[in-house]
Design a protein around this motif. Structure first.
Motif, PDB file in Angstrom:
ATOM      1  N   GLN A  27       8.068 -83.092 -36.819  1.00 26.11           N
ATOM      2  CA  GLN A  27       8.665 -81.769 -36.636  1.00 26.11           C
ATOM      3  C   GLN A  27       9.080 -81.540 -35.186  1.00 26.11           C
ATOM      4  OE1 GLN A  27       6.486 -78.613 -38.453  1.00 26.11           O
ATOM      5  NE2 GLN A  27       8.116 -77.118 -38.147  1.00 26.11           N
ATOM      6  N   LYS A  29      10.317 -83.773 -33.324  1.00 26.09           N
ATOM      7  CA  LYS A  29      11.596 -84.475 -33.217  1.00 26.09           C
ATOM      8  C   LYS A  29      12.733 -83.647 -33.805  1.00 26.09           C
ATOM      9  CE  LYS A  29       9.708 -89.183 -33.588  1.00 26.09           C
ATOM     10  NZ  LYS A  29       9.647 -90.376 -34.459  1.00 26.09           N
ATOM     11  N   ASN A  30      12.488 -83.007 -34.935  1.00 25.00           N
ATOM     12  CA  ASN A  30      13.567 -82.362 -35.683  1.00 25.00           C
ATOM     13  C   ASN A  30      13.756 -80.882 -35.351  1.00 25.00           C
ATOM     14  OD1 ASN A  30      14.075 -84.781 -37.077  1.00 25.00           O
ATOM     15  ND2 ASN A  30      12.463 -84.324 -38.560  1.00 25.00           N
ATOM     16  N   GLU A  31      12.643 -80.143 -35.190  1.00 24.43           N
ATOM     17  CA  GLU A  31      12.743 -78.693 -34.956  1.00 24.43           C
ATOM     18  C   GLU A  31      11.691 -78.253 -33.938  1.00 24.43           C
ATOM     19  OE1 GLU A  31      12.159 -77.683 -39.177  1.00 24.43           O
ATOM     20  OE2 GLU A  31      14.094 -76.657 -39.049  1.00 24.43           O
ATOM     21  N   ARG A  33      11.631 -76.225 -31.377  1.00 19.36           N
ATOM     22  CA  ARG A  33      11.535 -74.815 -31.001  1.00 19.36           C
ATOM     23  C   ARG A  33      10.999 -73.943 -32.140  1.00 19.36           C
ATOM     24  NH1 ARG A  33      11.569 -75.246 -25.649  1.00 19.36           N
ATOM     25  NH2 ARG A  33      13.503 -76.076 -24.799  1.00 19.36           N
ATOM     26  N   LYS A  34      11.067 -74.461 -33.347  1.00 20.10           N
ATOM     27  CA  LYS A  34      10.658 -73.660 -34.496  1.00 20.10           C
ATOM     28  C   LYS A  34       9.161 -73.391 -34.513  1.00 20.10           C
ATOM     29  CE  LYS A  34      11.065 -73.426 -39.546  1.00 20.10           C
ATOM     30  NZ  LYS A  34      11.599 -74.070 -40.756  1.00 20.10           N
ATOM     31  N   SER A  35       8.374 -74.401 -34.183  1.00 20.19           N
ATOM     32  CA  SER A  35       6.925 -74.243 -34.325  1.00 20.19           C
ATOM     33  C   SER A  35       6.107 -74.587 -33.071  1.00 20.19           C
ATOM     34  CB  SER A  35       6.408 -75.120 -35.473  1.00 20.19           C
ATOM     35  OG  SER A  35       7.034 -74.781 -36.681  1.00 20.19           O
TER      36      SER A  35
END
Length: 272
Positions: A27, A29-31, A33-35
């Protein structure tokens, strides 16, 4: 010395399942800022803003980083010349080391965390006998966008450890020429009883050779009294507040509680 060879052993020490660690890394790597990473633009003097990204970690990633720091990284040996972000060592201890030095030379690393790359972190962990798989996992959990992030609890100690790459040649020069050397995270301080101006270029070259940059503006050579890491060292070795701190103590607009804190620090400094 702690040595980790299996990802499952790492997961056990951190008390996370290996699948959960891998999911967090994916996560990031992919998102990111989201979590797991925030973004803060840090304010500077006079109310102006300067583009200075701070990336504090949060949620499970921050918990993992705290565990990596406490259960793994803090157990790695740190040399005596390191003074910053180490329990039991302080900015005052740093100044005490150079008390009595007739000639001083100081420099400051530019964007130290930004130039401490994920490859440097990985290579450093390998020198401490971590297997490639474990070093890779820890590197993924503690670096962001290819370097150490400002605001992560693991970044200061990792910067200290990565900095050994340039500390080693610097210490060799200093030991050969009777120069005292300390590093307070990104502040480098040298002192001796003689003028060692002819060696300063060689000391700075050791930094550049290891792919770090120093600040020309903050590079200073001086005889006599000098300020360093928040402490003034007077001629003769007496320690005191810096000029900026002394002004705060006499500022009529400053609160009494704030002045009490500064006075307490003043007493601590002057007692050494």
């Amino acid at each position: 010395m702690i040595a980790l060879h299996k990802p499952q052993t790492l997961a056990g020490i951190l008390q996370y399942k290996i699948e959960e660690i891998e999911a967090i890394i994916e996560q990031i790597k992919n998102e990111p800022r989201k979590s797991y990473y925030s973004y803060i633009q840090k304010s500077v003097k006079n109310g102006k803003l300067k583009e200075r990204p701070i990336d504090p970690s949060r949620a499970k990633l921050r918990d993992l980083q705290n565990r990596i720091h406490q259960r793994i990284l803090k157990k790695l040996p740190l040399p005596e010349h390191m003074m910053g972000s180490i329990k039991g060592r302080s900015n005052v201890d740093n100044a005490v080391t150079h008390r009595g030095g007739l000639h001083n030379f100081q420099t400051d690393l530019k964007n130290f965390f930004g130039y401490a790359t994920n490859k440097m972190v990985f290579d450093m962990l390998r020198t401490h006998n971590f297997s490639p798989d474990v070093a890779h996992l820890i590197t993924q959990l503690t670096t962001f966008k290819g370097h150490l992030p400002q605001g992560a609890p693991t970044s200061p100690i990792l910067a200290n450890l990565v900095g050994i790459s340039f500390d080693t040649p610097i210490l060799s020069i200093c030991q050969h020429h009777a120069i005292k050397y300390t590093r307070y995270v990104d502040d480098l301080w040298f002192s001796a009883d003689y003028d060692f101006t002819h060696l300063q270029g060689e000391l700075l070259k050791a930094i550049k050779d290891c792919k770090f940059l120093y600040s020309h503006r903050k590079t200073l050579a001086k005889a006599g009294k000098i300020e360093g890491t928040g402490v003034k060292v007077h001629k003769g070795g007496r320690l005191g507040l810096t000029d900026a701190q002394s002004k705060k103590l006499s500022d009529p607009g400053r609160s009494e509680n704030s002045k009490k804190g500064i006075q307490s620090y003043k007493n601590q400094v002057e007692s050494r």
